[in-house]
Design an enzyme around this catalytic site. Sequence first.
Site, mmCIF file in Angstrom:
data_model
loop_
_atom_site.group_PDB
_atom_site.id
_atom_site.type_symbol
_atom_site.label_atom_id
_atom_site.label_comp_id
_atom_site.label_asym_id
_atom_site.label_seq_id
_atom_site.Cartn_x
_atom_site.Cartn_y
_atom_site.Cartn_z
ATOM 1 N N SER A 20 0.823 -1.211 0.000
ATOM 2 C CA SER A 20 0.000 0.000 0.000
ATOM 3 C C SER A 20 0.852 1.254 0.000
ATOM 4 O O SER A 20 2.072 1.206 0.180
ATOM 5 C CB SER A 20 -0.962 -0.007 1.197
ATOM 6 O OG SER A 20 -0.469 0.718 2.282
ATOM 7 N N GLY A 21 0.202 2.370 -0.257
ATOM 8 C CA GLY A 21 0.785 3.694 -0.104
ATOM 9 C C GLY A 21 2.093 3.909 -0.854
ATOM 10 O O GLY A 21 2.226 3.590 -2.035
ATOM 11 N N ILE A 22 3.067 4.443 -0.136
ATOM 12 C CA ILE A 22 4.340 4.833 -0.730
ATOM 13 C C ILE A 22 5.098 3.610 -1.259
ATOM 14 O O ILE A 22 5.648 3.635 -2.368
ATOM 15 C CB ILE A 22 5.173 5.612 0.323
ATOM 16 C CG1 ILE A 22 4.493 6.959 0.642
ATOM 17 C CG2 ILE A 22 6.597 5.836 -0.161
ATOM 18 C CD1 ILE A 22 5.071 7.691 1.859
ATOM 19 N N ASP A 66 5.387 -11.243 7.940
ATOM 20 C CA ASP A 66 5.119 -10.301 9.025
ATOM 21 C C ASP A 66 6.470 -9.843 9.565
ATOM 22 O O ASP A 66 7.172 -10.595 10.239
ATOM 23 C CB ASP A 66 4.285 -10.970 10.127
ATOM 24 C CG ASP A 66 3.934 -9.979 11.235
ATOM 25 O OD1 ASP A 66 4.535 -8.884 11.286
ATOM 26 O OD2 ASP A 66 3.059 -10.307 12.049
ATOM 27 N N TYR A 159 7.460 7.648 17.414
ATOM 28 C CA TYR A 159 7.634 7.613 15.959
ATOM 29 C C TYR A 159 8.890 8.389 15.565
ATOM 30 O O TYR A 159 9.703 7.917 14.766
ATOM 31 C CB TYR A 159 6.389 8.194 15.288
ATOM 32 C CG TYR A 159 6.394 8.135 13.768
ATOM 33 C CD1 TYR A 159 6.244 6.922 13.101
ATOM 34 C CD2 TYR A 159 6.533 9.293 13.003
ATOM 35 C CE1 TYR A 159 6.236 6.875 11.701
ATOM 36 C CE2 TYR A 159 6.527 9.254 11.615
ATOM 37 C CZ TYR A 159 6.371 8.036 10.974
ATOM 38 O OH TYR A 159 6.370 7.988 9.596
ATOM 39 N N LYS A 163 12.317 6.954 13.588
ATOM 40 C CA LYS A 163 12.839 7.506 12.328
ATOM 41 C C LYS A 163 14.228 8.123 12.544
ATOM 42 O O LYS A 163 15.072 8.081 11.647
ATOM 43 C CB LYS A 163 11.851 8.535 11.757
ATOM 44 C CG LYS A 163 10.502 7.930 11.341
ATOM 45 C CD LYS A 163 10.658 6.871 10.243
ATOM 46 C CE LYS A 163 9.314 6.393 9.704
ATOM 47 N NZ LYS A 163 9.459 5.417 8.602
ATOM 48 N N VAL A 192 1.922 12.673 3.191
ATOM 49 C CA VAL A 192 1.398 12.088 1.955
ATOM 50 C C VAL A 192 0.124 11.343 2.331
ATOM 51 O O VAL A 192 0.138 10.551 3.288
ATOM 52 C CB VAL A 192 2.421 11.064 1.380
ATOM 53 C CG1 VAL A 192 1.865 10.346 0.173
ATOM 54 C CG2 VAL A 192 3.749 11.741 1.055
ATOM 55 N N THR A 194 -2.102 8.493 2.564
ATOM 56 C CA THR A 194 -2.085 7.047 2.333
ATOM 57 C C THR A 194 -2.928 6.419 3.442
ATOM 58 O O THR A 194 -3.481 7.138 4.275
ATOM 59 C CB THR A 194 -0.653 6.469 2.445
ATOM 60 O OG1 THR A 194 -0.198 6.644 3.791
ATOM 61 C CG2 THR A 194 0.328 7.114 1.494
HETATM 62 N N1 LIG Z 1 2.180 8.814 4.580
HETATM 63 C C1 LIG Z 1 2.959 9.741 5.066
HETATM 64 O O1 LIG Z 1 2.569 10.907 5.191
HETATM 65 C C2 LIG Z 1 4.375 9.438 5.445
HETATM 66 C C3 LIG Z 1 5.217 10.497 5.748
HETATM 67 C C4 LIG Z 1 6.527 10.242 6.104
HETATM 68 C C5 LIG Z 1 6.991 8.946 6.141
HETATM 69 N N2 LIG Z 1 6.140 7.926 5.850
HETATM 70 C C6 LIG Z 1 6.700 6.582 5.907
HETATM 71 O O2 LIG Z 1 6.510 5.935 4.671
HETATM 72 C C7 LIG Z 1 6.410 4.524 4.867
HETATM 73 C C8 LIG Z 1 5.148 4.022 4.168
HETATM 74 O O3 LIG Z 1 4.030 4.675 4.720
HETATM 75 P P1 LIG Z 1 2.617 4.743 3.990
HETATM 76 O O4 LIG Z 1 2.065 6.083 4.259
HETATM 77 O O5 LIG Z 1 2.736 4.259 2.591
HETATM 78 O O6 LIG Z 1 1.809 3.720 4.923
HETATM 79 P P2 LIG Z 1 0.749 2.576 4.610
HETATM 80 O O7 LIG Z 1 -0.040 2.882 3.389
HETATM 81 O O8 LIG Z 1 0.042 2.376 5.899
HETATM 82 O O9 LIG Z 1 1.693 1.328 4.325
HETATM 83 C C9 LIG Z 1 2.416 0.707 5.337
HETATM 84 C C10 LIG Z 1 3.023 -0.540 4.772
HETATM 85 O O10 LIG Z 1 3.732 -1.196 5.816
HETATM 86 C C11 LIG Z 1 3.420 -2.566 5.789
HETATM 87 N N3 LIG Z 1 3.478 -3.152 7.126
HETATM 88 C C12 LIG Z 1 2.945 -2.667 8.267
HETATM 89 N N4 LIG Z 1 3.148 -3.534 9.274
HETATM 90 C C13 LIG Z 1 3.820 -4.597 8.745
HETATM 91 C C14 LIG Z 1 4.308 -5.829 9.270
HETATM 92 N N5 LIG Z 1 4.144 -6.156 10.572
HETATM 93 N N6 LIG Z 1 4.930 -6.687 8.428
HETATM 94 C C15 LIG Z 1 5.091 -6.383 7.136
HETATM 95 N N7 LIG Z 1 4.661 -5.230 6.582
HETATM 96 C C16 LIG Z 1 4.032 -4.349 7.378
HETATM 97 C C17 LIG Z 1 1.985 -2.628 5.275
HETATM 98 O O11 LIG Z 1 1.770 -3.883 4.656
HETATM 99 P P3 LIG Z 1 0.769 -5.027 5.226
HETATM 100 O O12 LIG Z 1 -0.330 -4.355 5.957
HETATM 101 O O13 LIG Z 1 0.361 -5.766 4.001
HETATM 102 O O14 LIG Z 1 1.647 -5.863 6.101
HETATM 103 C C18 LIG Z 1 1.965 -1.501 4.250
HETATM 104 O O15 LIG Z 1 2.360 -1.976 2.984
HETATM 105 C C19 LIG Z 1 6.410 4.311 6.381
HETATM 106 O O16 LIG Z 1 7.705 3.953 6.799
HETATM 107 C C20 LIG Z 1 6.048 5.675 6.921
HETATM 108 O O17 LIG Z 1 6.557 5.874 8.227
HETATM 109 C C21 LIG Z 1 4.850 8.134 5.505
#
Ligand SMILES: NC(=O)c1ccc[n+]([C@@H]2O[C@H](COP(=O)([O-])OP(=O)(O)OC[C@H]3O[C@@H](n4cnc5c(N)ncnc54)[C@H](OP(=O)(O)O)[C@@H]3O)[C@@H](O)[C@H]2O)c1
Length: 255
Positions: A20-22, A66, A159, A163, A192, A194
């Site tokens: 998902s997402g990024i 996981d 958090y 990071k 972003v 997501t």
């Molecule tokens: N969105 C933002 O604004 C933002 C800003 C700065 C940084 N980030 C960083 O960008 C990264 C991606 O974020 P996102 O916004 O794209 O979030 P997201 O859409 O919630 O995606 C999170 C991803 O992490 C995986 N994940 C979570 N727990 C897991 C586990 N126990 N085992 C394996 N995979 C796991 C999920 O896959 P499954 O559920 O399929 O396991 C999912 O693919 C993160 O590191 C986040 O901290 C995001």
Amino acid sequence: MNHSHHHFDGQRLLVSGASSGIGREIAIALVQHGAEVILVGRRQAQLEETARLTGAAERTHLQILDLSDLDRIVPTITELASRLGRIYGLCHCAGVVQTLPLSASKPDRVRAMIELNFMAGLELARAITRRDVLPETGGSILWISSVYAHVGAPGQIGYCASKGAIGAAARAMALELAGRHVRVNCLSPGMVRTEMTDASGSRMSQEQWDQIAARHPLGTGEAGDVARAALFMLDPANTWITGADLVVDGGYILQ
Ligand SMILES: NC(=O)c1ccc[n+]([C@@H]2O[C@H](COP(=O)([O-])OP(=O)(O)OC[C@H]3O[C@@H](n4cnc5c(N)ncnc54)[C@H](OP(=O)(O)O)[C@@H]3O)[C@@H](O)[C@H]2O)c1
């Protein structure tokens, strides 16, 4: 996304959080630029959807894992590499966020963020840099960090720590692996939209979202904005960028 360049032809990379997402957007961009990508996450249907969205599912491999089960990471990736062949790169994008005031930042809750955001990435890096996994010519590791590695925010103590750990470890890892031509970099996105930033995921109200959004001079970002920067950082042609932290945030941390 420009599909005319194929910088990653013949390279195999692993993307965690590809469901998902990024992470999904980065995986799609890599495949569209010629890479073969191992998609890691827990949700099979979502990983299959990512594979479909790449338009070249034959160059994707699904790995249900996981990542909070830290001891399984190295054996799983080692087995995968012995089956598929060497792995050139890693993008650790899997992550979790929980907004917690200090009074609620209990060890178990903070540990969950540090283990997934940081320790799981470390285990993935350990796995792909094994001498029987990484190509002898070198490789590329990219950590998806956050603006919260650079600035604080109320409710983000755990958090931010997770990071911050990524940034500090990446610098040390970049030095340690330079002799093997493995580049190690971070990318720090601002907000972003997501699943992570949905009200349900982060427990953020629309009002809180609007307040944070208003602090981005160029507005909030799209996953594609991060994916374009990730391609640049991972690109095998970028042989001289290591230990860097590229902030991709529409100007959020300038103020
Ligand atoms: N969105 C933002 O604004 C933002 C800003 C700065 C940084 N980030 C960083 O960008 C990264 C991606 O974020 P996102 O916004 O794209 O979030 P997201 O859409 O919630 O995606 C999170 C991803 O992490 C995986 N994940 C979570 N727990 C897991 C586990 N126990 N085992 C394996 N995979 C796991 C999920 O896959 P499954 O559920 O399929 O396991 C999912 O693919 C993160 O590191 C986040 O901290 C995001």
